[in-house]
Design a protein around this motif. Structure first.
Motif, mmCIF file in Angstrom:
data_model
loop_
_atom_site.group_PDB
_atom_site.id
_atom_site.type_symbol
_atom_site.label_atom_id
_atom_site.label_comp_id
_atom_site.label_asym_id
_atom_site.label_seq_id
_atom_site.Cartn_x
_atom_site.Cartn_y
_atom_site.Cartn_z
ATOM 1 N N LYS A 31 33.214 -31.572 -62.391
ATOM 2 C CA LYS A 31 33.253 -32.088 -63.761
ATOM 3 C C LYS A 31 31.800 -32.354 -64.177
ATOM 4 N N VAL A 32 31.287 -31.461 -65.010
ATOM 5 C CA VAL A 32 29.896 -31.556 -65.462
ATOM 6 C C VAL A 32 29.868 -31.968 -66.926
ATOM 7 N N VAL A 33 28.989 -32.910 -67.244
ATOM 8 C CA VAL A 33 28.833 -33.353 -68.628
ATOM 9 C C VAL A 33 27.414 -33.045 -69.083
ATOM 10 N N LEU A 34 27.298 -32.573 -70.313
ATOM 11 C CA LEU A 34 25.995 -32.243 -70.894
ATOM 12 C C LEU A 34 25.864 -32.948 -72.239
ATOM 13 N N ALA A 35 24.653 -33.018 -72.736
ATOM 14 C CA ALA A 35 24.442 -33.500 -74.099
ATOM 15 C C ALA A 35 24.774 -32.368 -75.059
ATOM 16 N N ALA A 36 25.165 -32.721 -76.267
ATOM 17 C CA ALA A 36 25.489 -31.723 -77.286
ATOM 18 C C ALA A 36 24.273 -30.842 -77.572
ATOM 19 N N PRO A 37 24.489 -29.609 -77.978
ATOM 20 C CA PRO A 37 23.379 -28.674 -78.175
ATOM 21 C C PRO A 37 22.375 -29.079 -79.250
ATOM 22 N N GLU A 38 22.783 -29.941 -80.202
ATOM 23 C CA GLU A 38 21.832 -30.374 -81.228
ATOM 24 C C GLU A 38 20.958 -31.531 -80.766
ATOM 25 N N VAL A 39 21.246 -32.075 -79.594
ATOM 26 C CA VAL A 39 20.451 -33.160 -79.019
ATOM 27 C C VAL A 39 19.322 -32.547 -78.188
ATOM 28 N N PRO A 40 18.105 -33.097 -78.247
ATOM 29 C CA PRO A 40 17.007 -32.502 -77.479
ATOM 30 C C PRO A 40 17.335 -32.237 -76.009
ATOM 31 N N VAL A 41 17.898 -33.234 -75.307
ATOM 32 C CA VAL A 41 18.196 -33.015 -73.888
ATOM 33 C C VAL A 41 19.268 -31.939 -73.721
ATOM 34 N N GLY A 42 20.148 -31.800 -74.721
ATOM 35 C CA GLY A 42 21.142 -30.738 -74.680
ATOM 36 C C GLY A 42 20.491 -29.371 -74.830
ATOM 37 N N LYS A 43 19.496 -29.301 -75.719
ATOM 38 C CA LYS A 43 18.759 -28.039 -75.907
ATOM 39 C C LYS A 43 17.992 -27.672 -74.639
ATOM 40 N N TYR A 44 17.319 -28.671 -74.057
ATOM 41 C CA TYR A 44 16.581 -28.411 -72.822
ATOM 42 C C TYR A 44 17.532 -27.969 -71.716
ATOM 43 N N SER A 45 18.686 -28.626 -71.628
ATOM 44 C CA SER A 45 19.662 -28.290 -70.587
ATOM 45 C C SER A 45 20.125 -26.852 -70.721
ATOM 46 N N GLN A 46 20.508 -26.468 -71.944
ATOM 47 C CA GLN A 46 20.982 -25.104 -72.153
ATOM 48 C C GLN A 46 19.886 -24.085 -71.901
ATOM 49 N N LYS A 47 18.664 -24.469 -72.234
ATOM 50 C CA LYS A 47 17.527 -23.565 -72.022
ATOM 51 C C LYS A 47 17.347 -23.236 -70.547
ATOM 52 N N ILE A 48 17.400 -24.260 -69.687
ATOM 53 C CA ILE A 48 17.161 -23.990 -68.264
ATOM 54 C C ILE A 48 18.373 -23.321 -67.621
ATOM 55 N N LEU A 49 19.571 -23.625 -68.104
ATOM 56 C CA LEU A 49 20.758 -22.956 -67.570
ATOM 57 C C LEU A 49 20.759 -21.480 -67.951
ATOM 58 N N ASP A 50 20.423 -21.184 -69.196
ATOM 59 C CA ASP A 50 20.372 -19.792 -69.646
ATOM 60 C C ASP A 50 19.303 -19.016 -68.893
ATOM 61 N N ALA A 51 18.150 -19.656 -68.654
ATOM 62 C CA ALA A 51 17.049 -18.968 -67.964
ATOM 63 C C ALA A 51 17.446 -18.561 -66.550
ATOM 64 N N GLN A 52 18.317 -19.368 -65.919
ATOM 65 C CA GLN A 52 18.770 -19.061 -64.562
ATOM 66 C C GLN A 52 20.112 -18.326 -64.548
#
Length: 269
Positions: free
Chosen positions: A153-174
């Protein structure tokens, strides 16, 4: 003889008085020099105001410390912080919320209200992401790629939130696909889900995980796979305390402000 003696006493008294006058004057000068006017002058030059600072949620703990230190160093100034996700802060500024300064967790957010800023933003700190897990890391998460496990069960910040953007960025890169059980409005909400056991893991800033060492563990993410978060700060045009707001932003970039930020785990700007 008595008249002569009286004349001599009178002359002596006049001479003594003449000698004491300049001594008294010198004493007065010395007294003025000894008075710590510089302290009074310095205090008088410090802007005194009631400041409202809109700040990213990840700054909650460190800014409480910084605010107390600033108020102590600037008698007469009181700072009230309003913490939220950067996207919420930007919306507040655009809607005309009364505030004196803005500090976001990314440059894109603060650039979105450029017309409302009284000066160019100054980056006051940087941060990095970690994987927050329950205390003791019960699910044995070792690396970023483990978050792709569909049983977690993984929780992330919403994509419009800075930490959400950073999270998606590093996940997409990998090329890591994560289906979060929820998307939260700010990083503290992500951390709370992990703390309460409502999620097995979440991506948060290092400083947020460090703020709850007895409730969560932090799995480091290598620099090559990570993202650098920047925290820009700026006074707002709508401020009724423009000088005091600008002074607070400058202070955050100065030695005392920087020490407080770095002691809390933030990186140099």
């Amino acid at each position: 003889m008595s008249h002569a003696f009286s004349r001599r006493r009178a002359a002596a008294a006049v001479l003594t008085a003449a000698l004491l006058v300049p001594l008294a004057a010198c004493g007065s000068d010395d007294g003025e020099k000894d008075t710590p006017k510089s302290t009074e002058d310095s205090a008088a030059s410090v802007p005194k105001a009631q400041l409202t600072v809109l700040a990213a949620a990840s700054l909650t703990d460190v800014f409480k410390t910084a605010g107390a230190a600033y108020e102590k160093a600037h008698p007469g100034t009181k700072i009230t912080f309003s913490f939220a996700g950067s996207q919420e802060l930007v919306a507040q500024v655009k809607q005309g919320a009364p505030a004196d300064a803005l500090v976001t967790a990314d440059t894109r957010s603060i650039d979105g209200v450029g017309a409302e800023l009284a000066a160019d933003p100054t980056v006051i700190a940087k941060n990095r992401l970690v994987v927050a897990t329950g205390e003791g890391n019960p699910k044995k998460i070792d690396e970023l790629r483990d978050l792709a496990d569909t049983e977690l069960k993984v929780v992330l910040a919403a994509p419009e939130v800075p930490v959400g953007k950073y999270s998606q960025k590093i996940l997409d890169a990998q090329k890591i696909v994560v289906k979060p059980v929820s998307q939260e409005p700010n990083v503290r909400a992500v951390l709370s889900k992990v703390e309460l056991g409502e999620a097995d893991a979440g991506l948060v800033y290092k400083t947020d995980a460090d703020s709850a060492p007895e409730k969560v563990d932090a799995v480091e993410i290598p620099d090559a796979q990570n993202a650098v978060a920047e925290y820009p700060a700026a006074p707002l045009k709508a401020s009724k305390n423009a000088e005091a707001a600008a002074e607070f932003v400058r202070w955050l970039s100065g030695p005392e402000g920087q020490k407080i930020l770095q002691d809390a785990g933030f990186q140099k700007p």
